[in-house]
Design a protein around this motif. Structure first.
Motif, short mmCIF file in Angstrom:
data_model
loop_
_atom_site.label_atom_id
_atom_site.label_comp_id
_atom_site.label_asym_id
_atom_site.label_seq_id
_atom_site.Cartn_x
_atom_site.Cartn_y
_atom_site.Cartn_z
N SER A 1 6.20 5.94 10.84
CA SER A 1 6.59 7.32 10.54
C SER A 1 8.09 7.42 10.54
O SER A 1 8.79 6.63 11.19
CB SER A 1 5.97 8.29 11.56
N LEU A 2 8.56 8.39 9.78
CA LEU A 2 9.99 8.68 9.74
C LEU A 2 10.17 10.10 10.26
O LEU A 2 9.53 11.03 9.75
CB LEU A 2 10.54 8.59 8.32
N VAL A 3 11.01 10.24 11.28
CA VAL A 3 11.35 11.57 11.79
C VAL A 3 12.81 11.81 11.47
O VAL A 3 13.66 10.93 11.68
CB VAL A 3 11.11 11.64 13.33
N GLN B 1 5.81 -2.09 0.61
CA GLN B 1 5.94 -0.77 -0.03
C GLN B 1 5.37 0.30 0.90
O GLN B 1 4.45 0.03 1.66
CB GLN B 1 5.12 -0.73 -1.33
N LEU B 2 5.92 1.49 0.78
CA LEU B 2 5.42 2.61 1.57
C LEU B 2 4.56 3.54 0.73
O LEU B 2 4.89 3.83 -0.43
CB LEU B 2 6.58 3.44 2.12
N LEU B 3 3.47 4.00 1.31
CA LEU B 3 2.68 5.09 0.72
C LEU B 3 2.68 6.23 1.72
O LEU B 3 2.38 6.01 2.91
CB LEU B 3 1.22 4.66 0.50
N VAL B 4 3.01 7.44 1.26
CA VAL B 4 2.99 8.58 2.20
C VAL B 4 1.55 8.90 2.54
O VAL B 4 0.71 9.04 1.65
CB VAL B 4 3.67 9.81 1.57
N ASN B 5 1.24 9.02 3.84
CA ASN B 5 -0.08 9.47 4.26
C ASN B 5 -0.07 10.99 4.39
O ASN B 5 -0.81 11.68 3.71
CB ASN B 5 -0.47 8.80 5.57
N GLU C 1 4.37 10.48 7.80
CA GLU C 1 3.57 9.30 8.18
C GLU C 1 3.34 8.47 6.93
O GLU C 1 2.97 9.01 5.88
CB GLU C 1 2.22 9.73 8.76
N PHE C 2 3.53 7.15 7.07
CA PHE C 2 3.38 6.24 5.93
C PHE C 2 2.41 5.11 6.26
O PHE C 2 2.29 4.70 7.42
CB PHE C 2 4.69 5.53 5.60
N PHE C 3 1.81 4.56 5.22
CA PHE C 3 1.16 3.25 5.31
C PHE C 3 2.12 2.22 4.73
O PHE C 3 2.73 2.47 3.69
CB PHE C 3 -0.13 3.22 4.48
N ALA D 1 -5.69 -0.63 2.49
CA ALA D 1 -5.69 -1.78 3.40
C ALA D 1 -4.25 -2.01 3.85
O ALA D 1 -3.56 -2.90 3.35
CB ALA D 1 -6.25 -3.01 2.69
N PHE D 2 -3.79 -1.19 4.77
CA PHE D 2 -2.36 -1.26 5.15
C PHE D 2 -2.09 -2.38 6.14
O PHE D 2 -2.99 -2.83 6.86
CB PHE D 2 -1.88 0.09 5.69
#
Ligand code: ATP
Ligand code: MG
Length: 361
Positions: free
Chosen positions: A176-178, A251-255, A240-242, A170-171
């Protein structure tokens, strides 16, 4: 230098344009027609893949699904272990990399067939997203499973191929980080980009408005370092992160990761002192990675329409990019970058244009 790129789609073309700007020569290898082509012309050259590889000083790719012939013939011209990158086209290998690098990601399990998936669904305490291990993009090859859904019916469809079952997150937003990693291990990253998807397809991105907490940027860059170091990666990579939670507790979760230039990074063509394509070419050719200057930019994808309206081609704040593809619902055929002042101006551009530029599947 002489650069050969695997792939002649829009990413290959945009990388090639950047290579030329930096004084290099560039050929593209079409992974569909198996022809070697010059940049921006549908004219196959009388050249085999082996000859093109012999010609090149370095070989890179627009997409990590590198064909077997390129993998075999170009091993000595890649700047890293390309087989390790190609393995990431399997979501199981990708998720395992996240776990091995201790970067936070949504809890997951893999399944190999209908029976395994059915058991997994019947025992799950959570809502899930099922993703085919291979071949998915733009939300394809994915299924949702919620309480009350029929495990047997869903497993019969989704379990036809191996895949992963991820906890539904439930983001609060997606970002995203490039960034790029050079051969000497140095890294530069753009600011986190906020991404909004419609029907699983990236609809628009907002970049460099400075509204995201610094702590999120730090978390993201920490993940970038960990993953690119583990892969001994050279070039541009996107994560890509949530984002879960807001403000200082976010907090970030990597997708997922894209070991290549990425759609959400297209804003850098007009909104940064060095585009993601320039950055990749610099990393490939051993040039130093520059400090990045950025300005607030909106990226609007052009999806499934026949053309970009003249009003956008003419507008002083917008830059239009057309990929010369046949329009189909849900197919990305171009993008528009727009200089914005702030989030409110981004919102009004989106409200005015997104529906007109996007026909989704
Ligand atoms: P891309 O086109 O970026 O390659 P994709 O089809 O490979 O996309 P994902 O990025 O994994 O697949 O998923 C597409 C979208 O579905 C995500 O951007 C997100 O909006 C949603 N999604 C995916 N996984 C989850 C999850 N575990 N929880 C909630 N939403 C999710
Ligand atoms: Mg994605």
């Amino acid at each position: 230098m002489k650069i050969l790129l695997s792939g002649d789609g829009q990413l290959g073309q945009m990388l090639g344009a950047s290579a030329i700007q930096h004084g290099h020569e560039c050929l593209l290898y079409s992974t569909r027609s198996h022809q070697v082509k010059p940049l921006s012309a549908q004219l196959p050259l009388a050249m085999t893949l082996a000859q093109a590889i012999a010609w090149a000083d370095v070989v890179s790719w627009e997409h990590e699904d590198i064909p077997a012939d390129v993998m075999t013939l170009a091993q000595h011209k890649f700047l890293m272990n390309a087989a390790g990158i190609q393995r990431l086209t399997d979501r199981r290998a990708e998720k395992k990399l996240f776990d091995d690098c201790a970067v936070p990601t949504s809890p997951w399990q893999s399944y190999d067939n209908v029976a395994e998936l059915q058991q997994l669904l019947q025992q799950s305490q959570h809502d899930l997203v099922l993703k085919a291990a291979r071949g998915g993009y733009d939300g394809k090859g994915q299924w949702r499973f919620g309480r009350g859904d029929d495990a047997v019916t869903l497993a019969a469809v989704a379990g036809q191929q191996a895949g992963i079952a991820e906890q539904l997150i439930a983001f609060d937003r997606e970002v995203s980080l490039v960034g790029a990693r050079a051969k000497d291990g140095s890294v530069v990253c753009y600011p986190l980009i906020t991404n909004v998807h419609r029907n699983g397809i990236l609809s628009y991105s907002i970049a460099a408005t400075g509204q995201l907490p610094v702590t999120l940027q730090q978390q993201a860059e920490h993940c970038f370092q960990a993953l690119t170091n583990a892969l001994h990666y050279v070039g541009v990579l996107a994560i890509e992160f949530f984002v879960v939670g807001e403000g200082d507790t976010a907090q970030l979760l990597v997708n997922e990761i894209a070991p290549r230039v990425h759609n959400s990074g297209h804003w850098t063509m007009n909104g940064a002192s060095c585009s993601q394509f320039d950055l990749h070419i610099r990393a490939l050719t051993g040039m130093p990675l520059p400090q990045l200057r950025v300005q607030p930019t909106l990226l609007l994808n052009v999806i499934g329409v026949e053309s970009i309206p003249d009003a956008l081609w003419q507008h002083p704040q917008s830059s239009c990019h057309w990929y010369n593809k046949t329009a189909q619902p849900g197919r990305k055929v171009g993008h528009v970058t727009i200089q914005i002042d702030d989030l409110a101006s981004a919102a009004s551009w989106v409200e005015r244009w997104a529906e007109r530029l996007q026909v989704l599947a």
